[in-house]
Design a protein around this motif. Structure first.
Motif, PDB file in Angstrom:
ATOM      1  N   LEU A   1       0.816  -1.207   0.000  1.00  0.00           N
ATOM      2  CA  LEU A   1       0.000   0.000   0.000  1.00  0.00           C
ATOM      3  C   LEU A   1       0.855   1.264   0.000  1.00  0.00           C
ATOM      4  CD1 LEU A   1      -2.802  -0.916   2.567  1.00  0.00           C
ATOM      5  CD2 LEU A   1      -2.847  -1.125   0.081  1.00  0.00           C
ATOM      6  N   ALA A   2       0.540   2.171  -0.912  1.00  0.00           N
ATOM      7  CA  ALA A   2       1.177   3.486  -0.909  1.00  0.00           C
ATOM      8  C   ALA A   2       0.484   4.415   0.075  1.00  0.00           C
ATOM      9  CB  ALA A   2       1.141   4.091  -2.313  1.00  0.00           C
ATOM     10  N   HIS A   3      -0.799   4.136   0.339  1.00  0.00           N
ATOM     11  CA  HIS A   3      -1.600   4.948   1.258  1.00  0.00           C
ATOM     12  C   HIS A   3      -2.514   4.006   2.017  1.00  0.00           C
ATOM     13  CE1 HIS A   3      -3.565   8.735   2.552  1.00  0.00           C
ATOM     14  NE2 HIS A   3      -4.699   8.055   2.502  1.00  0.00           N
ATOM     15  N   VAL A   4      -2.591   4.160   3.326  1.00  0.00           N
ATOM     16  CA  VAL A   4      -3.411   3.259   4.137  1.00  0.00           C
ATOM     17  C   VAL A   4      -4.331   4.071   5.041  1.00  0.00           C
ATOM     18  CG1 VAL A   4      -1.691   3.071   5.988  1.00  0.00           C
ATOM     19  CG2 VAL A   4      -3.399   1.258   5.687  1.00  0.00           C
ATOM     20  N   VAL A   5      -5.527   3.545   5.269  1.00  0.00           N
ATOM     21  CA  VAL A   5      -6.487   4.188   6.167  1.00  0.00           C
ATOM     22  C   VAL A   5      -6.672   3.295   7.397  1.00  0.00           C
ATOM     23  CG1 VAL A   5      -8.789   5.146   6.444  1.00  0.00           C
ATOM     24  CG2 VAL A   5      -7.675   5.211   4.198  1.00  0.00           C
ATOM     25  N   ILE A   6      -6.529   3.898   8.572  1.00  0.00           N
ATOM     26  CA  ILE A   6      -6.706   3.195   9.844  1.00  0.00           C
ATOM     27  C   ILE A   6      -7.844   3.853  10.604  1.00  0.00           C
ATOM     28  CG2 ILE A   6      -5.630   2.495  12.008  1.00  0.00           C
ATOM     29  CD1 ILE A   6      -4.292   1.284   9.556  1.00  0.00           C
ATOM     30  N   THR A   7      -8.838   3.074  10.971  1.00  0.00           N
ATOM     31  CA  THR A   7      -9.930   3.582  11.787  1.00  0.00           C
ATOM     32  C   THR A   7     -10.072   2.710  13.026  1.00  0.00           C
ATOM     33  OG1 THR A   7     -12.240   4.322  11.758  1.00  0.00           O
ATOM     34  CG2 THR A   7     -11.750   2.239  10.625  1.00  0.00           C
ATOM     35  N   SER A   8     -11.083   2.968  13.835  1.00  0.00           N
ATOM     36  CA  SER A   8     -11.283   2.173  15.044  1.00  0.00           C
ATOM     37  C   SER A   8     -12.731   2.253  15.490  1.00  0.00           C
ATOM     38  CB  SER A   8     -10.381   2.673  16.182  1.00  0.00           C
ATOM     39  OG  SER A   8     -10.932   3.838  16.780  1.00  0.00           O
ATOM     40  N   VAL A   9     -13.079   1.338  16.354  1.00  0.00           N
ATOM     41  CA  VAL A   9     -14.329   1.458  17.107  1.00  0.00           C
ATOM     42  C   VAL A   9     -14.148   2.549  18.154  1.00  0.00           C
ATOM     43  CG1 VAL A   9     -15.047  -0.941  16.783  1.00  0.00           C
ATOM     44  CG2 VAL A   9     -13.501  -0.358  18.658  1.00  0.00           C
ATOM     45  N   ASP A  10     -15.248   3.019  18.727  1.00  0.00           N
ATOM     46  CA  ASP A  10     -15.147   3.884  19.902  1.00  0.00           C
ATOM     47  C   ASP A  10     -14.745   3.023  21.093  1.00  0.00           C
ATOM     48  OD1 ASP A  10     -16.027   6.825  19.730  1.00  0.00           O
ATOM     49  OD2 ASP A  10     -17.487   5.823  18.443  1.00  0.00           O
TER      50      ASP A  10
ATOM     51  N   ILE B   1      -5.834   8.501   9.150  1.00  0.00           N
ATOM     52  CA  ILE B   1      -6.554   7.929  10.276  1.00  0.00           C
ATOM     53  C   ILE B   1      -7.974   8.497  10.320  1.00  0.00           C
ATOM     54  CG2 ILE B   1      -4.519   7.405  11.671  1.00  0.00           C
ATOM     55  CD1 ILE B   1      -5.087   9.969  13.268  1.00  0.00           C
ATOM     56  N   LEU B   2      -8.903   7.640  10.689  1.00  0.00           N
ATOM     57  CA  LEU B   2     -10.301   8.028  10.881  1.00  0.00           C
ATOM     58  C   LEU B   2     -10.623   7.712  12.336  1.00  0.00           C
ATOM     59  CD1 LEU B   2     -13.179   8.800  10.125  1.00  0.00           C
ATOM     60  CD2 LEU B   2     -13.441   6.556   9.048  1.00  0.00           C
ATOM     61  N   THR B   3     -10.675   8.735  13.164  1.00  0.00           N
ATOM     62  CA  THR B   3     -10.704   8.521  14.614  1.00  0.00           C
ATOM     63  C   THR B   3     -12.095   8.730  15.219  1.00  0.00           C
ATOM     64  OG1 THR B   3     -10.339  10.787  15.406  1.00  0.00           O
ATOM     65  CG2 THR B   3      -8.402   9.544  14.652  1.00  0.00           C
ATOM     66  N   PRO B   4     -12.313   8.153  16.413  1.00  0.00           N
ATOM     67  CA  PRO B   4     -13.477   8.542  17.209  1.00  0.00           C
ATOM     68  C   PRO B   4     -13.290   9.957  17.730  1.00  0.00           C
ATOM     69  CG  PRO B   4     -12.080   7.037  18.442  1.00  0.00           C
ATOM     70  CD  PRO B   4     -11.505   7.117  17.061  1.00  0.00           C
TER      71      PRO B   4
ATOM     72  N   ALA C   1       0.548  14.387  17.447  1.00  0.00           N
ATOM     73  CA  ALA C   1       2.013  14.389  17.565  1.00  0.00           C
ATOM     74  C   ALA C   1       2.649  13.256  16.770  1.00  0.00           C
ATOM     75  CB  ALA C   1       2.417  14.301  19.036  1.00  0.00           C
ATOM     76  N   ALA C   2       1.906  12.191  16.495  1.00  0.00           N
ATOM     77  CA  ALA C   2       2.421  11.080  15.682  1.00  0.00           C
ATOM     78  C   ALA C   2       2.434  11.427  14.197  1.00  0.00           C
ATOM     79  CB  ALA C   2       1.579   9.829  15.914  1.00  0.00           C
ATOM     80  N   LYS C   3       1.883  12.578  13.835  1.00  0.00           N
ATOM     81  CA  LYS C   3       1.914  13.149  12.489  1.00  0.00           C
ATOM     82  C   LYS C   3       1.335  12.234  11.402  1.00  0.00           C
ATOM     83  CE  LYS C   3       4.967  16.109  11.228  1.00  0.00           C
ATOM     84  NZ  LYS C   3       4.241  17.373  11.526  1.00  0.00           N
ATOM     85  N   PRO C   4       0.066  11.848  11.525  1.00  0.00           N
ATOM     86  CA  PRO C   4      -0.573  11.189  10.383  1.00  0.00           C
ATOM     87  C   PRO C   4      -0.639  12.183   9.224  1.00  0.00           C
ATOM     88  CG  PRO C   4      -2.224  11.904  11.961  1.00  0.00           C
ATOM     89  CD  PRO C   4      -0.882  12.134  12.617  1.00  0.00           C
ATOM     90  N   ASP C   5      -0.700  11.673   8.012  1.00  0.00           N
ATOM     91  CA  ASP C   5      -0.773  12.567   6.854  1.00  0.00           C
ATOM     92  C   ASP C   5      -2.163  13.172   6.694  1.00  0.00           C
ATOM     93  OD1 ASP C   5       1.958  12.110   5.386  1.00  0.00           O
ATOM     94  OD2 ASP C   5       1.263  10.120   5.996  1.00  0.00           O
ATOM     95  N   VAL C   6      -3.182  12.395   7.046  1.00  0.00           N
ATOM     96  CA  VAL C   6      -4.570  12.876   6.989  1.00  0.00           C
ATOM     97  C   VAL C   6      -5.257  12.507   8.299  1.00  0.00           C
ATOM     98  CG1 VAL C   6      -6.784  12.804   5.772  1.00  0.00           C
ATOM     99  CG2 VAL C   6      -4.645  12.499   4.483  1.00  0.00           C
ATOM    100  N   PHE C   7      -5.932  13.484   8.904  1.00  0.00           N
ATOM    101  CA  PHE C   7      -6.713  13.230  10.112  1.00  0.00           C
ATOM    102  C   PHE C   7      -8.186  13.381   9.748  1.00  0.00           C
ATOM    103  CE2 PHE C   7      -6.685  13.091  14.832  1.00  0.00           C
ATOM    104  CZ  PHE C   7      -8.036  13.273  15.050  1.00  0.00           C
ATOM    105  N   ASN C   8      -8.916  12.267   9.819  1.00  0.00           N
ATOM    106  CA  ASN C   8     -10.332  12.257   9.473  1.00  0.00           C
ATOM    107  C   ASN C   8     -11.158  11.979  10.719  1.00  0.00           C
ATOM    108  OD1 ASN C   8     -12.848  12.002   8.286  1.00  0.00           O
ATOM    109  ND2 ASN C   8     -12.324  10.258   6.992  1.00  0.00           N
TER     110      ASN C   8
ATOM    111  N   LEU D   1     -22.420   6.454  -3.608  1.00  0.00           N
ATOM    112  CA  LEU D   1     -21.589   5.397  -3.046  1.00  0.00           C
ATOM    113  C   LEU D   1     -20.297   5.906  -2.402  1.00  0.00           C
ATOM    114  CD1 LEU D   1     -22.079   2.596  -5.716  1.00  0.00           C
ATOM    115  CD2 LEU D   1     -23.022   2.682  -3.402  1.00  0.00           C
ATOM    116  N   THR D   2     -20.165   7.212  -2.262  1.00  0.00           N
ATOM    117  CA  THR D   2     -18.990   7.759  -1.584  1.00  0.00           C
ATOM    118  C   THR D   2     -18.967   7.300  -0.134  1.00  0.00           C
ATOM    119  OG1 THR D   2     -18.753   9.727  -2.982  1.00  0.00           O
ATOM    120  CG2 THR D   2     -17.946   9.893  -0.718  1.00  0.00           C
ATOM    121  N   ARG D   3     -17.792   6.856   0.311  1.00  0.00           N
ATOM    122  CA  ARG D   3     -17.554   6.508   1.701  1.00  0.00           C
ATOM    123  C   ARG D   3     -16.230   7.157   2.123  1.00  0.00           C
ATOM    124  NH1 ARG D   3     -22.034   5.645   0.897  1.00  0.00           N
ATOM    125  NH2 ARG D   3     -23.344   3.861   1.479  1.00  0.00           N
ATOM    126  N   SER D   4     -15.997   7.257   3.421  1.00  0.00           N
ATOM    127  CA  SER D   4     -14.858   8.021   3.931  1.00  0.00           C
ATOM    128  C   SER D   4     -13.525   7.612   3.326  1.00  0.00           C
ATOM    129  CB  SER D   4     -14.780   7.886   5.456  1.00  0.00           C
ATOM    130  OG  SER D   4     -15.830   8.563   6.065  1.00  0.00           O
TER     131      SER D   4
END
Length: 324
Positions: free
Chosen positions: A124-133, A163-166, A180-187, A299-302
Motif C-alpha cells: 500500500l502506498a496509502h493506508v487508512v486506519i480507523t477504530s471502534v469507539d 486515520i479516521l478517529t473517534p 504528535a504522531a503526524k498522520p498525513d490525513v486526520f479524518n 456510493l462515496t464513503r470516507s
C-alpha cells in the motif's frame, strides 16, 4: 431486511445476533426500494479473495466488512482496505452503524505490528486506519493509534497514513498524542447534521466534533483534515450547507458526502435516496465554500479512493499556495 447474524464464527459455534443491544427496538419503516444508481455487484474477484486472506491471516479487522461497505468488491480487488483497530466491538450504539456494540476485549498489543506487516504485504502506498469507539479506555485508544502509525512507518516508510478517529470525548490529551504522531490525513466524521444527533449519533456531540477538527489544525497546520456525512436521514438541504460552513470555519480540507444505507430493520430507516444530481450540486457548493477536495456521490464513503484523493489533496494545496 432481517437482523444480521455474526457468521464469522467457526461452523461448530451457533451464530449469535450481531446487534443484541438493538433487539428491543421496534422495527423501522420498511426500506425504500433501492434506485439503480445505488446498486453494486457482489465481490467475486481474485484480488478480493487475496485481500481477505491477508487480513484474516494477520487476525485483522476491516471496517469494509464490519460496516458492510458497498464498495468492498472494488476496493479489495485493488488491494485497498481500511483496517479497524482495537477490536470489532464498539462502546456506542449509533443508529446508523453496523459495527457490533458491547463490552470490548482488552487491546491486542501485537496488533500495530500486524497492521504494519499487512500494509507491507499489500504494497500500500496509502493506508487508512480507523477504530471502534473505546470509551472504556482512559485515553480512548489514542496510544494504540500512535503505536499503529509508528508500526506502519517502520514497516513501510514510504506509505502515507490516514486515520479516521473517534471523537475522544472526555479524554484529555488523547487528541494531542495522536496529532504528535503526524498522520498525513486526520479524518473524523460528523456523520449527519446536528438536528439528527439525538436519534442518529446520541453518544456524540456535534460541536465537540467540529472543535476536534479545528484543534488538529491548531496543533499542526500541515496535517490534512477531513470529515464526512451521510445523507438520506431526513436532513434538510440548508442544514447540509450550514454544516459545510461549520467545517470550513474549522479549516477542514476535505469533505465526503454519501448515501446512508440501512444495515438492518433495527437501524435508522432510509428517509429518502438522494439523486446523483443533488450529490453533484453538493460538490459544487462545497468547492465554492473553500474545501480543497470534495467527494460527493451515492456510493462515496470516507475511505473510498483514499489514495487517489490524497494525491488530489496535495495537488490542490500546492495550487492554492501558488495562487496566494
Amino acid at each position: 431486511m432481517v437482523t444480521v447474524l455474526d457468521n464469522r464464527l467457526s461452523a461448530e459455534v451457533k451464530p449469535r445476533p450481531r446487534h443484541p443491544e438493538k433487539a428491543h427496538r421496534p422495527d423501522q419503516a420498511a426500506s425504500l426500494k433501492k434506485p439503480d444508481w445505488i446498486r453494486v455487484k457482489a465481490p467475486v474477484s481474485k484480488g478480493y479473495y487475496e485481500t481477505r486472506e491477508i487480513a484474516r491471516s494477520n487476525n485483522l479487522v476491516t471496517v469494509c466488512e464490519e460496516a458492510g461497505c458497498p464498495n468492498i468488491g472494488g476496493c479489495w480487488e485493488k488491494k485497498h482496505a481500511t483496517f479497524m483497530i482495537m477490536g470489532g466491538i464498539c462502546t456506542r450504539a449509533c443508529a446508523f452503524c453496523n459495527v457490533a456494540t458491547g463490552l470490548p476485549k482488552a487491546l491486542d498489543e501485537s496488533e500495530p505490528e500486524s497492521i504494519g506487516r499487512a500494509v507491507a504485504a499489500m504494497g500500500l502506498a496509502h493506508v487508512v486506519i480507523t477504530s471502534v469507539d473505546r470509551d472504556d479506555l482512559p485515553d480512548g485508544g489514542a496510544e494504540h493509534f500512535v503505536k499503529t502509525i509508528r508500526a506502519i512507518r517502520a514497516a513501510t516508510p514510504g506509505t502515507t497514513v490516514e486515520i479516521l478517529t473517534p471523537d475522544f470525548l472526555r479524554k484529555p490529551g488523547a487528541l494531542e498524542a495522536v496529532v504528535a504522531a503526524k498522520p498525513d490525513v486526520f479524518n473524523h466524521n460528523l456523520e449527519t447534521v446536528p438536528s439528527n444527533y439525538l436519534t442518529v449519533r446520541p453518544g456524540a456531540r456535534y460541536f465537540h466534533s467540529i472543535r476536534l477538527l479545528q484543534r488538529v489544525k491548531e496543533l499542526d497546520p500541515t496535517i490534512f483534515t477531513k470529515s464526512g456525512i451521510m445523507v438520506g436521514l431526513g436532513e434538510e438541504r440548508n442544514e447540509v450547507l450550514q454544516l459545510m460552513d461549520d467545517l470550513r470555519t474549522a479549516d477542514v480540507d476535505f469533505l465526503t458526502i454519501g448515501q446512508y444505507l440501512q444495515p438492518t430493520k433495527k437501524h435508522h430507516a432510509v428517509i429518502r435516496y438522494v439523486t446523483p444530481d443533488e450529490f453533484a450540486s453538493f460538490e459544487t457548493v462545497a468547492l465554492a465554500k473553500g474545501f480543497l477536495v470534495v467527494a460527493s456521490s451515492p456510493l462515496t464513503r470516507s475511505s473510498h479512493h483514499a489514495g487517489e484523493d490524497f494525491d488530489r489533496l496535495k495537488a490542490a494545496r500546492l495550487a492554492r499556495e501558488a495562487a496566494a
